[in-house]
Design an enzyme around this catalytic site. Structure first.
Site, PDB file in Angstrom:
ATOM      1  N   HIS A 162       0.627  -1.429  -0.058  1.00  0.00           N
ATOM      2  CA  HIS A 162      -0.024  -0.029  -0.206  1.00  0.00           C
ATOM      3  C   HIS A 162       0.775   1.153  -0.015  1.00  0.00           C
ATOM      4  CE1 HIS A 162      -3.616   2.509   0.062  1.00  0.00           C
ATOM      5  NE2 HIS A 162      -4.275   1.575   0.942  1.00  0.00           N
ATOM      6  N   ASP A 394      -9.690  -6.842 -19.298  1.00  0.00           N
ATOM      7  CA  ASP A 394     -10.015  -7.903 -20.254  1.00  0.00           C
ATOM      8  C   ASP A 394      -8.503  -8.554 -20.757  1.00  0.00           C
ATOM      9  OD1 ASP A 394     -10.628  -9.701 -22.271  1.00  0.00           O
ATOM     10  OD2 ASP A 394     -12.079  -8.560 -23.173  1.00  0.00           O
TER      11      ASP A 394
END
Length: 449
Positions: A162, A394
């Site tokens: 993070h 995708d």
């Protein structure tokens, strides 16, 4: 048939490096340092591709990951902080054989079950995401796991430090990787090429030093990258997805416009959704109405700075906001959705306070607030965003059928994302005990009637 005793077997762990490239050192900014010792963010994306073979899947993912890392060099590196350096930096060195570790696994579980909305044990998802090695002086930046489900599809688990990248950078990386996998030789679109310029982040008040001093104080007075321990998740914690349709959000917005007397309310999809979730969470817990609740969220500041940072800025550029001492009583109030209206009005005030002048206050406040909070105080926060477009990842086998943020089970946060079907709705992910799931689900449904 659902296999509730599914096993994930690790087949191999390979190192994926970018094509030949120079070494790189990228210092952390104060935006990064605010998240230095918090747990990584684990995401898992599920893809339904029954005809896919494991060999073709791994081959394409490895080669496209290597090509993508050429633009995202820091992700192949390490976060380094030793006693000589005044602050941590991301270091990539081909001489040290820096790379992303890609775990290849296979599962006999049911992909449709894991990618559904119904209650599922939160622990079922832990084996689908890799761990990041972290020591006092060094931490890996990114790890990836591809889990193949024979005759069903695969999942892609991504664990990101993070202090190196926020949700927007993670989403940008995933879409860039997906683009390279699907389009192969086609160049990355401009909006997927990260900007690594750190000079543009100014620190006139010395916020970096203030943050570093607080982290050192929390680590026995010495520099350390070791993360704060995460709580152990038991089998009684369930993961559930709830959905707000575009029509649900419209009705809730109209309810606020009709019932609230406040002026200039923020009625964005985020405010409406999060206010509704906060209301359900507080009412789910019930209890003493005079109790306090800790409520927070993080906002992207790229466009809020003066001058603004480019939308493709690599790293963290998010700042937390909210209140550690929200009174539960107004949110618990019954009748005509008064609790929800209060939550919207409160969130509006916090959103209006999102300005550069409040960055330092908002980033330093948690260090003191967590020290004084009583044990067991209800905490509500947000992971993810409805604006990341994570379902656009995708890789050539269609969009993911489901995206989960695995780490919401560690810190009582809720996950928000756009609906995967493109309908304009919102997916809300929670991890709760069984009794709380039933209470939250009932409140969530009744409030929409």
């Amino acid at each position: 048939m659902v296999n509730f005793n599914s096993a994930v077997n690790i087949l191999e762990v390979v190192q994926v490096s970018p094509p030949s490239s120079n070494s790189l050192t990228l210092p952390l900014t104060y935006f990064d340092l605010g998240w230095l010792k918090l747990h990584p963010v684990d995401r898992v994306l599920f893809y339904h591709v029954p005809e896919l073979t494991r060999s073709s899947l791994i081959s394409k993912l490895k080669s496209s990951l290597s090509a993508t890392l050429l633009h995202y060099l820091p992700l192949a590196g390490r976060l380094v902080w030793d006693s000589i350096k005044t602050k941590p930096s991301i270091v990539y060195s081909p001489d040290d054989k820096d790379a992303v570790y890609l775990t290849v696994a296979e599962s006999n579980g049911d992909l449709s079950h894991l990618s559904g909305d119904e209650p599922r044990p939160a622990t079922e998802f832990h084996s689908l995401v890799p761990e990041l090695p972290v020591s006092d002086e060094s931490a890996r930046v990114l790890a990836v796991q591809v889990t193949f489900f024979p005759n069903q599809g695969f999942s892609l688990g991504v664990t990101a430090h993070h202090a190196v990248l926020d949700g927007k950078t993670t989403a940008m990386f995933l879409k860039a990787w997906a683009h390279n996998c699907k389009q192969e030789q086609e160049a990355l679109p401009h909006d997927l090429v990260p900007s690594l310029d750190r000079i543009i982040v100014q620190d006139p008040t010395g916020l970096e030093t203030k943050l570093l001093n607080r982290w050192i104080s929390a680590s026995n007075k010495k520099p350390s990258l070791k993360l704060f321990p995460s709580k152990i998740i038991g089998s009684n914690i369930l993961r559930v997805t709830y959905r707000l349709t575009r029509e649900d959000i419209k009705k809730l917005r109209e309810r606020v416009e009709t019932e609230s007397h406040a002026k200039q309310l923020r009625l964005s999809t985020f405010v409406i959704t999060y206010a509704y979730v906060i209301t359900c969470m507080v009412k789910m817990r019930g209890g003493d109405p005079t109790r306090f609740v800790c409520v927070g969220f993080a906002s992207d500041f790229r466009s809020r700075l003066n001058p603004p940072l480019p939308p493709t800025f690599f790293g963290n550029c998010i700042v937390g906001s909210g209140d550690f001492d929200v009174k539960a009583e107004p949110i618990l109030e019954e009748g005509e959705g008064k609790g929800f209206i209060t939550a919207v009005e409160t969130l509006t005030g916090w959103v209006n306070g999102l300005c550069p002048e409040n960055i330092e206050k908002n980033m330093l406040l948690p260090f003191e607030a967590f020290k004084r909070m009583e044990p067991g105080r209800q905490m509500i926060s947000v992971a993810g965003s409805t604006r990341l477009g994570i379902y656009g990842s995708d890789f050539g086998w269609g969009k993911p059928v489901k995206v989960e943020i695995v780490t919401i089970d560690k810190d009582a946060s809720v996950s928000l994302s756009e609906s995967g079907d493109g309908s304009g709705g919102v997916e809300v992910g929670v991890c709760l005990k069984k009794d709380d799931v039933e209470r939250f689900g009932s409140l969530f449904s009744i409030g929409l009637e």
